[in-house]
Design an enzyme around this catalytic site. Structure first.
Site, PDB file in Angstrom:
ATOM      1  CE  LYS A 265      -3.475   2.470   2.646  1.00  0.00           C
ATOM      2  NZ  LYS A 265      -4.506   2.453   3.682  1.00  0.00           N
TER       3      LYS A 265
ATOM      4  CD  GLU B 266       9.346  -5.912   7.384  1.00  0.00           C
ATOM      5  OE1 GLU B 266       9.044  -4.811   6.873  1.00  0.00           O
ATOM      6  OE2 GLU B 266       8.982  -6.257   8.519  1.00  0.00           O
TER       7      GLU B 266
ATOM      8  N   GLY C 177      -4.741  -2.011   4.959  1.00  0.00           N
ATOM      9  CA  GLY C 177      -3.872  -3.111   4.534  1.00  0.00           C
ATOM     10  C   GLY C 177      -4.531  -4.473   4.707  1.00  0.00           C
ATOM     11  NE  ARG C 178      -6.434  -4.215  10.761  1.00  0.00           N
ATOM     12  CZ  ARG C 178      -5.793  -3.057  10.931  1.00  0.00           C
ATOM     13  NH1 ARG C 178      -4.651  -2.841  10.331  1.00  0.00           N
ATOM     14  NH2 ARG C 178      -6.325  -2.101  11.679  1.00  0.00           N
TER      15      ARG C 178
ATOM     16  CD  GLU D  36      -1.771  -4.727  11.450  1.00  0.00           C
ATOM     17  OE1 GLU D  36      -0.602  -5.135  11.596  1.00  0.00           O
ATOM     18  OE2 GLU D  36      -2.245  -4.452  10.334  1.00  0.00           O
TER      19      GLU D  36
ATOM     20  CG  HIS E  73      -2.905 -35.647  15.122  1.00  0.00           C
ATOM     21  ND1 HIS E  73      -2.998 -36.927  15.616  1.00  0.00           N
ATOM     22  CD2 HIS E  73      -3.870 -35.543  14.178  1.00  0.00           C
ATOM     23  CE1 HIS E  73      -3.956 -37.583  14.965  1.00  0.00           C
ATOM     24  NE2 HIS E  73      -4.504 -36.755  14.085  1.00  0.00           N
TER      25      HIS E  73
ATOM     26  CE  LYS F  63       5.734  -1.034  10.124  1.00  0.00           C
ATOM     27  NZ  LYS F  63       4.796  -0.299   9.282  1.00  0.00           N
TER      28      LYS F  63
HETATM   29  O1  F6P Z   1       1.831  -4.445  10.002  1.00  0.00           O
HETATM   30  C1  F6P Z   1       1.674  -3.086   9.678  1.00  0.00           C
HETATM   31  C2  F6P Z   1       1.199  -2.884   8.271  1.00  0.00           C
HETATM   32  O2  F6P Z   1       1.060  -1.515   8.078  1.00  0.00           O
HETATM   33  C3  F6P Z   1      -0.092  -3.621   7.937  1.00  0.00           C
HETATM   34  O3  F6P Z   1      -1.216  -2.984   8.390  1.00  0.00           O
HETATM   35  C4  F6P Z   1       0.011  -3.753   6.468  1.00  0.00           C
HETATM   36  O4  F6P Z   1      -0.858  -4.715   5.981  1.00  0.00           O
HETATM   37  C5  F6P Z   1       1.467  -4.116   6.307  1.00  0.00           C
HETATM   38  O5  F6P Z   1       2.139  -3.374   7.303  1.00  0.00           O
HETATM   39  C6  F6P Z   1       2.066  -3.873   4.954  1.00  0.00           C
HETATM   40  O6  F6P Z   1       1.991  -2.542   4.564  1.00  0.00           O
HETATM   41  P1  F6P Z   1       2.205  -2.100   3.052  1.00  0.00           P
HETATM   42  O7  F6P Z   1       1.125  -2.730   2.245  1.00  0.00           O
HETATM   43  O8  F6P Z   1       2.129  -0.608   3.052  1.00  0.00           O
HETATM   44  O9  F6P Z   1       3.556  -2.592   2.609  1.00  0.00           O
END
Ligand code: F6P
Length: 533
Positions: free
Chosen positions: A204, A210, A266-267, A352, A383, A492
């Site tokens: 987003k 990462e 995001g979620r 979240e 199990h 972060k």
């Molecule tokens: O975990 C934090 C968060 O902001 C989530 O809400 C989101 O889904 C994820 O990081 C990834 O964010 P982005 O889509 O901006 O890379």
């Protein structure tokens, strides 16, 4: 009302808690219990009867929803008002699955046309990749999709793609890379050829550490194969993002950039361009079915009376468990291997969203909020941790998710799977009269069963939207903001500082534990570098 515990219904529920009979007794005393406590939608039977909820408690829970203003909050949610108060924006993911002719507004503007514009572009792109019309820079057909994303940009598409694997294009495989750990991307790239791989950078913000690290490594991998020819990036990379400028700077061509709006959390984003990998793998038609299933759930949630409203009832029973019975965890067990990632997806969705301690009014919450969510597919989970569920000292309600029929299952396997599911729910509830202490199952342990006629794209959409709205209802009753996630920011930011200190080889001011560990890592890294030199 900022303090939900002050509502009259809350106090009545608190009193009712003390008079809750054992589940077994409720079934014995009311032969109609299953009929009364199950809800049917086309293609779905939801059985709530094995939860410690009496007629009176159900009535009070519905009253709680009314007194907490759920009706008005749901209206504001669908009206595109700024329900995400700390980020001052709507949460209008329902618009992502709305039919083209419908109207859903954010900031006074109907957003449905822009949603369908992107969906149409995604469809053309997906069709081109599937048919082979879209090919790599060297002319080869694409055989592998690598989705690089994390959190909501990873879990939703991964769940949906795996759940729809029966429909996958036979030439294509899809891989999901999320972790900063170098081995996550390396293990995938080791088996792929740059000439036939398409990367989708799903982010987003297009700034997530990462994701950007992995995306740059993947780009270097492609560029080193094509001797630095930037044209290759436009054949081998696509992006799903709200950040057009960053996508462009990365070198991804405008025609490979699939945008969405900032009112998509995001979620809650699998329905948007973030779902591109799923659309390519399962095909645009299946993706549309998934959107249609979610849209059906939206319509149900928006219109059904609370006591017959699936997301509302799932949420209210969850509140009963969490706040009145004192159950701190919630298990989710899909009896389906292809729903393997459902627990992880729901973990982010629920924890979240509702892992919050302050109300929308900025006050500390007066009661417990979202539970710990955990799970694994059945029968594997039987199990692993079912011992704890049956005989442990804590109680965690279980949501069992299954389908009577699927494209995958041959009849003997399916019978065994469903028999196990029913047996587990029955055993949790009934227990046994075993006198040997170690064999005794106390029973009276609650569960809900969500039984679809069939697991397909449409029912998958219904399932995911059901949980989205459940989370919304609980957040609305606790009066927390279910659409922000400030709790992930602190770590972060601190990681960035620590990374710089590692690079400089000098530990900064920290507590003695962090400093000791950092010093150790710096020393070990130095030794390794010396050995390598
Ligand atoms: O975990 C934090 C968060 O902001 C989530 O809400 C989101 O889904 C994820 O990081 C990834 O964010 P982005 O889509 O901006 O890379």
């Amino acid at each position: 009302m900022d303090d939900v515990t002050q509502l009259a219904a809350w106090q009545a529920l608190d009193a009712a808690r003390r008079a809750t009979p054992a589940l077994k007794d409720m079934f014995r005393d009311d032969p109609e219990r299953f009929a009364k406590f199950s809800v049917r939608l086309p293609g779905l039977l939801a059985d709530f009867s094995k939860n410690p909820v009496t007629d009176e408690v159900r009535h009070l829970l519905v009253r709680l929803a009314e007194e907490a203003g759920l009706d008005e909050k749901r209206r504001a949610f669908f009206a595109g008002e700024n329900v995400n108060s700390t980020e001052d924006r709507p949460a209008l993911h329902m618009a992502l699955r709305a039919p083209a002719q419908s109207v859903l507004k954010a900031g006074g503007q109907n957003v449905v046309p822009e949603v369908h514009q992107t969906l149409n572009r995604m469809r053309s792109f997906a069709e081109a990749v599937r048919s082979g019309a879209w090919h790599g820079h060297g002319g080869q057909e694409i055989t592998d999709i690598v989705n690089i994303g994390i959190g909501g940009s990873h879990l939703g598409p991964q769940l949906a793609t795996e759940a729809l694997s029966f429909y996958h294009h036979p030439r294509l495989s899809c891989h999901y890379v999320s972790n900063a750990d170098a081995s996550d991307l390396a293990r995938v790239l080791a088996r792929l050829s740059p000439e036939s791989t398409l990367f989708i950078v799903a982010s987003k913000t297009f700034t997530t550490a990462e994701t950007m690290l992995n995306a740059h490594i993947a780009r270097d991998w492609v560029l080193s194969h094509y001797k630095g020819d930037m044209e290759a990036v436009s054949r081998h990379f696509a992006a799903a993002s709200t950040n057009g400028a960053a996508v462009r700077d990365f070198g991804i061509a405008a025609h490979n950039m699939f945008p969405f709006a900032d009112w998509v959390g995001g979620r809650y984003s699998v329905w948007s361009a973030i779902g591109l990998s799923t659309m390519i793998m399962a095909g645009p038609e299946r993706f549309s079915d998934m959107l249609a299933g979610a849209n059906e759930m939206d319509a149900h949630f928006r219109t059904a009376p609370f006591e017959a409203n699936l997301p509302v009832m799932l949420a209210l029973i969850g509140i009963w468990h969490r706040n009145f019975m004192g159950y701190a965890a919630q298990a989710v067990i899909p009896y389906h291997a292809v729903l393997r990632r459902l627990p992880a997806y729901l973990q982010q969705l629920d924890m979240e969203s509702n892992g919050k301690s302050v109300t929308k009014g900025g006050h500390p919450v007066a009661t417990a909020t979202g539970p710990l969510v955990f799970g694994e597919p059945g029968t594997d989970a039987q199990h692993v941790f079912f011992q704890w569920l049956h005989q442990g000292t804590d109680i965690a309600p279980v949501d069992f998710v299954a389908a009577v029929d699927t494209e995958f299952e041959t009849p003997p396997q399916q019978k065994m799977l469903l028999a196990n599911l029913l047996a587990q729910a029955e055993a949790l509830m009934e227990g046994n009269g075993e006198t040997a202490a170690h064999k005794h199952h106390p029973g009276n342990r609650p569960s809900t069963i969500l039984l679809f006629d069939r697991l397909d794209a449409q029912s998958l959409g219904m399932l995911m939207a059901l949980y989205e709205h459940k989370v919304f209802v609980q957040g609305a009753i606790w009066n927390v903001n279910s659409f922000d996630q400030w709790g992930v920011n602190l770590g972060k930011a601190m990681a960035k500082t620590l990374e710089l200190e590692m690079e400089a080889g000098v530990a900064g001011p920290h507590d003695s534990s962090t400093r000791g560990l950092l010093t150790h890592i710096i020393a070990k890294t130095g030794e390794r570098l010396q050995e390598a030199a």
